[in-house]
Design a protein around this motif. Structure first.
Motif, PDB file in Angstrom:
ATOM      1  N   THR A  21       0.838  -1.196   0.000  1.00  0.00           N
ATOM      2  CA  THR A  21       0.000   0.000   0.000  1.00  0.00           C
ATOM      3  C   THR A  21       0.877   1.252   0.000  1.00  0.00           C
ATOM      4  O   THR A  21       2.053   1.203   0.400  1.00  0.00           O
ATOM      5  N   PRO A  22       0.333   2.395  -0.436  1.00  0.00           N
ATOM      6  CA  PRO A  22       1.108   3.643  -0.387  1.00  0.00           C
ATOM      7  C   PRO A  22       1.581   4.000   1.013  1.00  0.00           C
ATOM      8  O   PRO A  22       2.676   4.544   1.186  1.00  0.00           O
ATOM      9  N   HIS A  23       0.758   3.681   2.027  1.00  0.00           N
ATOM     10  CA  HIS A  23       1.158   3.982   3.399  1.00  0.00           C
ATOM     11  C   HIS A  23       2.381   3.160   3.801  1.00  0.00           C
ATOM     12  O   HIS A  23       3.289   3.663   4.481  1.00  0.00           O
ATOM     13  N   THR A  24       2.418   1.900   3.375  1.00  0.00           N
ATOM     14  CA  THR A  24       3.563   1.046   3.695  1.00  0.00           C
ATOM     15  C   THR A  24       4.810   1.519   2.977  1.00  0.00           C
ATOM     16  O   THR A  24       5.913   1.512   3.536  1.00  0.00           O
ATOM     17  N   VAL A  25       4.653   1.933   1.721  1.00  0.00           N
ATOM     18  CA  VAL A  25       5.791   2.464   0.960  1.00  0.00           C
ATOM     19  C   VAL A  25       6.349   3.704   1.652  1.00  0.00           C
ATOM     20  O   VAL A  25       7.570   3.857   1.799  1.00  0.00           O
ATOM     21  N   MET A  26       5.462   4.608   2.076  1.00  0.00           N
ATOM     22  CA  MET A  26       5.905   5.830   2.729  1.00  0.00           C
ATOM     23  C   MET A  26       6.604   5.522   4.050  1.00  0.00           C
ATOM     24  O   MET A  26       7.652   6.115   4.358  1.00  0.00           O
ATOM     25  N   ALA A  27       6.051   4.590   4.808  1.00  0.00           N
ATOM     26  CA  ALA A  27       6.673   4.231   6.086  1.00  0.00           C
ATOM     27  C   ALA A  27       8.040   3.595   5.863  1.00  0.00           C
ATOM     28  O   ALA A  27       9.005   3.900   6.579  1.00  0.00           O
ATOM     29  N   THR A  28       8.147   2.722   4.865  1.00  0.00           N
ATOM     30  CA  THR A  28       9.424   2.056   4.583  1.00  0.00           C
ATOM     31  C   THR A  28      10.476   3.055   4.119  1.00  0.00           C
ATOM     32  O   THR A  28      11.623   3.032   4.574  1.00  0.00           O
ATOM     33  N   ALA A  29      10.095   3.942   3.196  1.00  0.00           N
ATOM     34  CA  ALA A  29      11.044   4.931   2.689  1.00  0.00           C
ATOM     35  C   ALA A  29      11.494   5.880   3.796  1.00  0.00           C
ATOM     36  O   ALA A  29      12.679   6.242   3.887  1.00  0.00           O
ATOM     37  N   THR A  30      10.559   6.279   4.665  1.00  0.00           N
ATOM     38  CA  THR A  30      10.913   7.156   5.779  1.00  0.00           C
ATOM     39  C   THR A  30      11.865   6.452   6.738  1.00  0.00           C
ATOM     40  O   THR A  30      12.827   7.055   7.232  1.00  0.00           O
ATOM     41  N   LEU A  31      11.609   5.164   6.977  1.00  0.00           N
ATOM     42  CA  LEU A  31      12.492   4.380   7.840  1.00  0.00           C
ATOM     43  C   LEU A  31      13.890   4.272   7.237  1.00  0.00           C
ATOM     44  O   LEU A  31      14.895   4.343   7.960  1.00  0.00           O
ATOM     45  N   VAL A  32      13.968   4.133   5.914  1.00  0.00           N
ATOM     46  CA  VAL A  32      15.275   4.071   5.246  1.00  0.00           C
ATOM     47  C   VAL A  32      16.026   5.385   5.431  1.00  0.00           C
ATOM     48  O   VAL A  32      17.222   5.403   5.764  1.00  0.00           O
ATOM     49  N   ILE A  33      15.339   6.514   5.228  1.00  0.00           N
ATOM     50  CA  ILE A  33      15.985   7.834   5.366  1.00  0.00           C
ATOM     51  C   ILE A  33      16.463   8.060   6.795  1.00  0.00           C
ATOM     52  O   ILE A  33      17.615   8.433   7.043  1.00  0.00           O
ATOM     53  N   VAL A  34      15.576   7.813   7.765  1.00  0.00           N
ATOM     54  CA  VAL A  34      15.939   8.038   9.170  1.00  0.00           C
ATOM     55  C   VAL A  34      16.989   7.028   9.625  1.00  0.00           C
ATOM     56  O   VAL A  34      17.914   7.364  10.376  1.00  0.00           O
ATOM     57  N   GLY A  35      16.862   5.778   9.150  1.00  0.00           N
ATOM     58  CA  GLY A  35      17.834   4.748   9.524  1.00  0.00           C
ATOM     59  C   GLY A  35      19.230   5.067   9.023  1.00  0.00           C
ATOM     60  O   GLY A  35      20.226   4.919   9.757  1.00  0.00           O
ATOM     61  N   CYS A  36      19.341   5.520   7.781  1.00  0.00           N
ATOM     62  CA  CYS A  36      20.645   5.898   7.239  1.00  0.00           C
ATOM     63  C   CYS A  36      21.207   7.109   7.978  1.00  0.00           C
ATOM     64  O   CYS A  36      22.420   7.191   8.235  1.00  0.00           O
ATOM     65  N   ALA A  37      20.337   8.067   8.324  1.00  0.00           N
ATOM     66  CA  ALA A  37      20.790   9.228   9.104  1.00  0.00           C
ATOM     67  C   ALA A  37      21.306   8.794  10.473  1.00  0.00           C
ATOM     68  O   ALA A  37      22.323   9.303  10.962  1.00  0.00           O
ATOM     69  N   THR A  38      20.636   7.834  11.081  1.00  0.00           N
ATOM     70  CA  THR A  38      21.071   7.315  12.378  1.00  0.00           C
ATOM     71  C   THR A  38      22.432   6.638  12.262  1.00  0.00           C
ATOM     72  O   THR A  38      23.308   6.810  13.124  1.00  0.00           O
ATOM     73  N   ALA A  39      22.616   5.894  11.186  1.00  0.00           N
ATOM     74  CA  ALA A  39      23.874   5.159  10.994  1.00  0.00           C
ATOM     75  C   ALA A  39      25.052   6.116  10.849  1.00  0.00           C
ATOM     76  O   ALA A  39      26.099   5.932  11.488  1.00  0.00           O
ATOM     77  N   THR A  40      24.920   7.137  10.011  1.00  0.00           N
ATOM     78  CA  THR A  40      26.036   8.057   9.824  1.00  0.00           C
ATOM     79  C   THR A  40      26.296   8.886  11.079  1.00  0.00           C
ATOM     80  O   THR A  40      27.448   9.210  11.387  1.00  0.00           O
ATOM     81  N   GLN A  41      25.238   9.229  11.820  1.00  0.00           N
ATOM     82  CA  GLN A  41      25.434   9.957  13.077  1.00  0.00           C
ATOM     83  C   GLN A  41      26.184   9.088  14.076  1.00  0.00           C
ATOM     84  O   GLN A  41      27.058   9.570  14.805  1.00  0.00           O
ATOM     85  N   ALA A  42      25.876   7.788  14.103  1.00  0.00           N
ATOM     86  CA  ALA A  42      26.572   6.869  15.004  1.00  0.00           C
ATOM     87  C   ALA A  42      28.028   6.695  14.610  1.00  0.00           C
ATOM     88  O   ALA A  42      28.884   6.412  15.468  1.00  0.00           O
TER      89      ALA A  42
END
Length: 442
Positions: free
Chosen positions: A243-264
Motif C-alpha cells: 500500500t502507499p502507506h507502507t511504501v511511505m513508512a518504509t522509505a521514511t524508515l530508510v531515510i531516518v535509519g541511514c541518518a542514524t547510521a552516519t550519526q553513530a
C-alpha cells in the motif's frame, strides 16, 4: 533499585515550545508567501521571520518577551532544535529522492569536470579566507585550521533544489544548458555533503591525520555498501510494500535509519539522509508518488519552521562592527568569484564556451537551503560563532537572490536549437497546451 526514569515534559516547557513553534511557523508562512509574490525565494521570507523574532528586532523592542521566548535553559532550547533537526533530515531525504544520477551519467565528462572545478576552487578560496579571517569570527578554543576548512566547505556547496526551482520557474528545463547545470548541481550537492561529513567528524575529534582518514574510510564503506547491498535491499523491501502507506513508512524508515547510521559513525546525520533518499528514489517512481504527502508536510511545515529558527539565531547587530562587516563583504566576494571561476575553468577543460560557463556559474552560485543547513551544523558543532554563522547565512541569502537575474540574462545569450524546440513542444503537448502551429491566425 529500580531504574530511574526521566520525568515527563513539564507544562511550562511544553507551553514555551508550542508558542515558539506557532509564532515561528506563522511568521515564516506569511513572509514566505510575501517573498514568493515578490518573485523572491521563499526561504528569504522564512529567514526574515526568524530575524524579526530574534535578537535583532524583537530582542531590542520587547526584551522581556524575547527573554521569555528565547529562554537560556539548555533543555528548552534543545526541544525546538530537535524539531528542526528532524525537519532537516526529512528535507534532505525527500529532496534526494528527486536527484537524478542518471543525468550525470548522460552528461558524462562535462558535468563531472565542471562540478569538480566548481567545488575545488571555491573550497580552496574559502579555506584561504578562513585562515586570514579576523579572530573575532572564531569560537573560543577552536583551531583555525578546522574553522578554515569548514568555511571552505560552506562556501563551496551549491543548492540543487534552488537551482532546479529557478530553472523550472523560468521555464528553461528544456534547454541543454539547463540540464547540464542541474547535473553539475548534483555533483556539487553529493560531494558537498561528503565534505561536510568529513568536517563534522574533524570537529568532533580535532584536526589530526586520523580525524581526516577515519571519515574518508567511512565514506568509502558507506558508498560501497549503498551500491552493493543497499540498492537491491531497498528494491526488495519496496516491492513487498503493498500500500502507499507502507511504501511511505518504509522509505521514511530508510531515510531516518541511514541518518542514524552516519550519526553513530561520528559523521553528519544529513549525509545519511541524503544516502537514504538516493536509495529510496532508485526504487522507482512509485516510491516518489507515495512520499508526496511526506514531502508536502516537510516543505510546508517543517522546513519553514527550521529556516525561521535559523534566522532566530542570527544577530544582524554583529555586522555593526566594521571589521565583521568587511569580513562579510569579502566572504561574499570570495564565494561568488570562486563559483564563477570554477565554472569558467571547468568549462574551458570541458570545451564549453564562455556563455555556457556564465550560465553554469550563475546556477552554481546559488547556495540557498544547503548553505543554511551547513551554517546551522557549524553553529551546533561549535565551529562557528554567532558572527560567522550570521555571515554564512547572509551569503546563502544573497547568492540565492542574485542568481535568477544573472541566470536569465546568461541563458538568453545562448541560441535555442531544434532539439530544444522539439523538447519544449513535447512538454507543452503533455501539459495539454495547444501547439503553436495549431493556433488560429488572427
Amino acid at each position: 533499585m529500580p531504574p530511574v526514569t526521566a520525568p515527563p515534559l513539564g507544562g511550562h516547557a511544553l507551553l514555551v515550545l508550542l508558542v515558539q513553534a506557532s509564532l515561528l511557523l506563522c511568521a515564516a508562512l506569511l513572509l514566505g508567501r510575501l517573498a514568493v509574490r515578490l518573485k523572491l525565494p521563499a526561504v528569504s521570507g522564512e529567514l526574515t521571520a526568524g530575524i524579526l523574532l530574534g535578537p535583532s528586532v524583537v530582542g531590542r523592542l520587547v526584551p522581556g518577551f524575547h527573554h521569555w521566548l528565547q529562554t537560556s535553559e539548555a533543555s528548552q532550547v534543545h526541544l525546538l532544535d530537535a524539531v528542526g533537526q528532524v525537519g532537516v533530515i526529512l528535507l534532505v531525504g525527500t529532496t534526494a529522492l528527486e536527484i537524478d544520477l542518471g543525468l550525470v551519467r548522460r552528461t558524462g565528462r562535462k558535468s563531472l569536470t565542471v562540478g569538480a572545478f566548481g567545488l575545488l576552487i571555491p573550497l580552496g578560496l574559502g579555506c584561504a579566507a578562513g585562515l586570514v579571517a579576523p579572530a573575532v569570527l572564531l569560537p573560543a578554543g577552536r583551531e583555525r585550521g578546522l574553522f578554515a576548512f569548514f568555511i571552505g566547505v560552506a562556501l563551496c556547496v551549491s543548492a540543487l533544489p534552488v537551482i532546479a526551482k529557478m530553472l523550472s520557474d523560468m521555464r528553461l528545463l528544456h534547454r541543454d544548458i539547463a540540464q547540464l547545470t542541474i547535473a553539475v548541481g548534483v555533483v556539487d550537492d553529493v560531494a558537498g555533503w561528503m565534505l561536510l561529513s568529513v568536517a563534522s567528524a574533524m570537529a568532533a575529534s580535532g584536526l589530526t591525520l586520523g580525524s581526516v582518514a577515519e571519515p574518508l574510510c567511512w565514506l568509502l564503506l558507506i558508498t560501497v555498501c549503498a551500491m552493493v547491498l543497499g540498492r537491491p535491499a531497498i528494491r526488495w523491501l519496496m516491492a513487498r510494500s503493498r500500500t502507499p502507506h507502507t511504501v511511505m513508512a518504509t522509505a521514511t524508515l530508510v531515510i531516518v535509519g541511514c541518518a542514524t547510521a552516519t550519526q553513530a559513525m561520528g559523521m553528519e546525520a544529513s549525509f545519511g539522509a541524503l544516502v537514504g533518499g538516493l536509495l529510496a528514489g532508485a526504487a522507482g517512481s512509485e516510491t516518489k508518488r507515495a512520499l508526496a504527502p511526506l514531502r508536502s508536510v516537510t516543505l510546508s511545515v517543517l522546513a519553514p519552521l527550521y529556516f525561521a529558527e535559523a534566522g532566530l539565531r542570527m544577530n544582524l547587530f554583529a555586522l555593526g562592527t566594521p571589521l565583521i562587516a568587511l569580513a562579510a563583504l569579502c566572504a561574499l566576494v570570495v564565494a561568488t568569484v570562486g563559483k564563477f571561476a570554477g565554472a569558467l575553468f571547468g568549462a574551458r577543460v570541458a570545451k564549453l564556451d564562455r556563455r555556457a560557463a556564465l550560465v553554469l556559474g550563475a546556477g552554481m552560485n546559488a547556495r540557498g537551503v544547503i548553505q543554511i543547513i551547513v551554517a546551522g551544523i557549524g553553529l551546533r558543532l561549535g565551529v562557528l560563532n554567532t558572527a560567522s554563522y550570521t555571515i554564512v547565512v547572509l551569503i546563502a541569502l544573497a547568492t540565492s537572490l542574485m542568481a535568477p537575474p544573472v541566470l536569465r540574462r546568461a541563458v538568453q545569450r545562448i541560441e535555442v536549437n531544434d532539439e530544444e524546440r522539439a523538447r519544449l513542444q513535447q512538454s507543452k503537448d503533455l501539459a495539454g497546451t495547444p501547439r503553436e502551429d495549431a493556433l488560429p491566425t488572427p
